[in-house]
Design an enzyme around this catalytic site. Structure first.
Site, PDB file in Angstrom:
ATOM      1  N   GLY A  86       0.807  -1.214   0.000  1.00 14.12           N
ATOM      2  CA  GLY A  86       0.000   0.000   0.000  1.00 14.12           C
ATOM      3  C   GLY A  86       0.840   1.264   0.000  1.00 14.12           C
ATOM      4  O   GLY A  86       1.817   1.396  -0.741  1.00 14.12           O
ATOM      5  N   SER A  87       0.478   2.200   0.864  1.00 16.69           N
ATOM      6  CA  SER A  87       1.133   3.508   0.871  1.00 16.69           C
ATOM      7  C   SER A  87       2.572   3.476   1.373  1.00 16.69           C
ATOM      8  O   SER A  87       3.287   4.473   1.227  1.00 16.69           O
ATOM      9  CB  SER A  87       0.325   4.493   1.723  1.00 16.69           C
ATOM     10  OG  SER A  87      -0.855   4.862   1.053  1.00 16.69           O
ATOM     11  N   SER A  88       3.019   2.367   1.944  1.00 16.14           N
ATOM     12  CA  SER A  88       4.448   2.243   2.264  1.00 16.14           C
ATOM     13  C   SER A  88       5.286   2.317   0.993  1.00 16.14           C
ATOM     14  O   SER A  88       6.498   2.543   1.051  1.00 16.14           O
ATOM     15  CB  SER A  88       4.726   0.925   3.002  1.00 16.14           C
ATOM     16  OG  SER A  88       4.033   0.879   4.233  1.00 16.14           O
ATOM     17  N   SER A  89       4.635   2.156  -0.173  1.00 16.12           N
ATOM     18  CA  SER A  89       5.297   2.270  -1.467  1.00 16.12           C
ATOM     19  C   SER A  89       5.788   3.686  -1.750  1.00 16.12           C
ATOM     20  O   SER A  89       6.670   3.885  -2.594  1.00 16.12           O
ATOM     21  CB  SER A  89       4.333   1.874  -2.593  1.00 16.12           C
ATOM     22  OG  SER A  89       3.717   0.633  -2.369  1.00 16.12           O
ATOM     23  N   LYS A  90       5.200   4.681  -1.104  1.00 17.58           N
ATOM     24  CA  LYS A  90       5.472   6.075  -1.461  1.00 17.58           C
ATOM     25  C   LYS A  90       6.951   6.437  -1.341  1.00 17.58           C
ATOM     26  O   LYS A  90       7.453   7.307  -2.069  1.00 17.58           O
ATOM     27  CB  LYS A  90       4.616   7.015  -0.604  1.00 17.58           C
ATOM     28  CG  LYS A  90       3.146   7.019  -0.999  1.00 17.58           C
ATOM     29  CD  LYS A  90       2.335   7.991  -0.158  1.00 17.58           C
ATOM     30  CE  LYS A  90       0.924   8.176  -0.705  1.00 17.58           C
ATOM     31  NZ  LYS A  90       0.078   6.978  -0.603  1.00 17.58           N
TER      32      LYS A  90
END
Length: 552
Positions: A86-90
């Site tokens: 999820g947003s840990s990809s940012k």
């Protein structure tokens, strides 16, 4: 799965893989694995679960799996199980942009329309840097897609999301004046990487980051049909004992879409601790908190958030997408990192990760964990009743203070909520410590302050209000938004007003005051013409403000 489904056969949990280190404050042999296992007791050989990696400067101290990666076939989760983070990809998207800036291919101060001319006038108002720091004021494209009628099962592309953002006529606020987390900025950043580099975000990161670091299982997923070896299926609860598959067919990169496992994330942790492939200046920039235009600091850097836990500096970013949950967390001074990846929508990875840190860093913290701290008594003379009520900040920004069955107070705002505790006669705080509420002596103004946003937000108390039948009837009808290409219908029924959009269930809405309606997680402001007839509804939520639906 339905409650009547036979229980899956029990599978042994994967035992830890540990490497004892000769130096450092935390060694593998010193970790109380029984206490770590207890953190994940809710994830059994019959349920979805989590994979955990604990690292010291990239060296794996502990790697463990809990629960099942696939309920249909009874496949156990291991440290090599792949999850969507999820947003840990940012953080990886931000790194790609920084690399292109170092290459001289772009400048963080470039207006976004320079690289994405589809955004036209809107894209001339904010910079790449503001997008990456969540200060651009962009409406959240995930929410816009849902308003337009898409659910996670629909197949959607980057072109779909880009067209939707290009159709927006307004921002949530003037760029640089506020911090407001938005997935749109990181999706657009991925589009800029693709335009400038001539490669997909995945191809760019494979060549410059993942392959050089040996992260062989890590990739950016932009095709929901691709077979991913060893990937966990994501689930959400479905009844008291069952689960349902909770996966997405959306194919947009940037704000999410990285898939990886906890062993690959150990290699990323090693690079953050001692860079060998990536320019250390870029990693430092990612971990440097940003500022608003007036110089006010924010806690967010570039794809990573900086704060503290129990008195220790921390760098972290969580993620949630469909039924996947993730957390990547580092304690730089203790040279310790951890990654948590789950396929259970009910998993609170921030809380789970902190409980693991409580065990692994036992004796190194400066204060007591919240889970063990004795609950503080309310100050003598504190009256919870003076807080209870309904408050409005900016038009459409609604805050409720409610008394729960236990007698404790809780706040609700834009679909989210938090339990509260008194820290003064006129002051309350969320149990996490993130939010503080101060009530004026006259009880009419409530000021909200968050530790990740330097700008206090004042709220005015709203009096009780009951809409009349004629008022409700005048609001009914069809409303259309050209910005999302969707029509909503507002109807009056026996139990009040209901709102129906494309592909969505009916939502109950109620009047809070004249020309202000509230639904689940959003509010609607009524606009009227010179004769007093309603002509539009303006949609406001935490991440999307000012979206207008014109009455047909």
């Amino acid at each position: 799965m339905p409650a009547s489904t036979p229980r899956l056969r029990a599978l042994p949990l994967l035992m830890a893989t540990s490497l004892a280190l000769a130096t450092g404050t935390t060694r593998a042999a010193e970790i109380d694995t029984a206490k770590v296992d207890a953190v994940f007791a809710a994830f059994t050989p019959q349920t979805p679960g989590c994979a955990l990696g604990v690292y010291r400067e990239g060296q794996v101290l502990l790697a463990r799996g809990y629960g099942l990666a696939d309920l249909n076939h009874g496949v156990a989760i291991t440290p090599e199980t792949v999850f969507d983070i999820g947003s840990s990809s940012k953080q990886f998207t931000a790194l790609a942009v920084l690399m292109l800036a170092k290459d001289g291919k772009l400048n963080l101060q470039d207006k976004v329309s320079k690289h994405l001319p589809e955004l036209q006038a809107l894209g001339q108002r904010f910079t790449i840097d503001q997008m990456l720091h969540h200060t651009a004021g962009l409406r959240d494209y995930n929410e816009l897609m849902e308003i337009a009628g898409h659910d996670l099962g629909d197949v959607t592309s980057s072109d779909d999301a880009l067209r939707l953002l290009a159709a927006q006529q307004g921002l949530n606020f003037e760029p640089g004046t506020r911090f407001s987390y938005s997935n749109s900025g990181y999706f657009l950043a991925a589009m800029i990487v693709e335009r400038v580099s001539g490669q997909s975000l995945d191809a760019f990161l494979q060549a410059r980051v993942f392959k050089p670091l040996g992260m062989t299982a890590t990739h950016v997923r932009t095709d929901h049909t691709v077979v991913v070896p060893h990937r966990a299926t994501a689930y959400r609860p479905n009844g008291p004992e069952g689960f349902a598959i909770d996966m997405s067919n959306w194919n947009q990169p940037g704000d999410g879409a990285v898939q990886t496992h906890v062993r690959d994330l150990a290699r990323w942790d090693a690079e953050l601790a001692h860079p060998k492939v990536i320019d250390p200046a870029l990693l430092k920039a990612m971990q440097t908190p940003g500022k608003l235009a007036d110089g006010s600091p924010i806690s967010y850097g570039l794809g990573l958030s900086m704060d503290s836990y129990r008195g220790l500096p921390r760098v972290q970013h969580g993620g949630a997408w469909g039924g996947y949950r993730a957390m990547v967390m580092r304690f730089p001074e203790q040279r310790l990192g951890l990654a948590l990846t789950c396929n259970a929508a009910q998993a609170s990875t921030p809380a789970l990760a902190q409980r693991v840190a409580d065990v692994v860093l036992a004796g190194q913290f400066k204060d007591t964990p919240a889970a063990q701290a004795a609950p503080s008594a309310a100050p003598a003379g504190f009256d919870p009743a003076v807080f209870v009520g309904l408050y409005e900040g900016e038009p459409g920004d609604i805050l409720r203070i409610e008394k729960q069955a236990s007698g404790a107070l809780a706040m609700r705002r834009a679909g989210g909520g938090a339990a509260l505790r008194a820290i003064g006669l006129r002051r309350m705080q969320s149990h996490s410590g993130i939010t503080q509420l101060d009530l004026a002596d006259d009880g009419k103004t409530l000021t909200l302050t968050r530790n990740d946003d330097p700008k206090p937000v004042p709220f005015k108390r709203l009096p009780d209000y009951q809409a009349g039948a004629a008022e409700q009837a005048s609001l009914t009808g069809r409303y259309y938004s050209a910005e999302v290409g969707a029509e909503w219908t507002l109807s009056s029924k026996k139990d009040g007003l209901t709102l129906k959009g494309p592909g969505a269930q009916e939502a109950q809405v109620s009047a809070l005051k004249a020309d202000l309606l509230e639904g689940p997680g959003f509010s609607l402001r009524v606009e009227r013409d010179a004769k007093g007839a309603p002509v539009a509804l303006v949609y406001d939520s935490a991440r999307t403000r000012g979206l207008k639906f014109v009455k047909r």
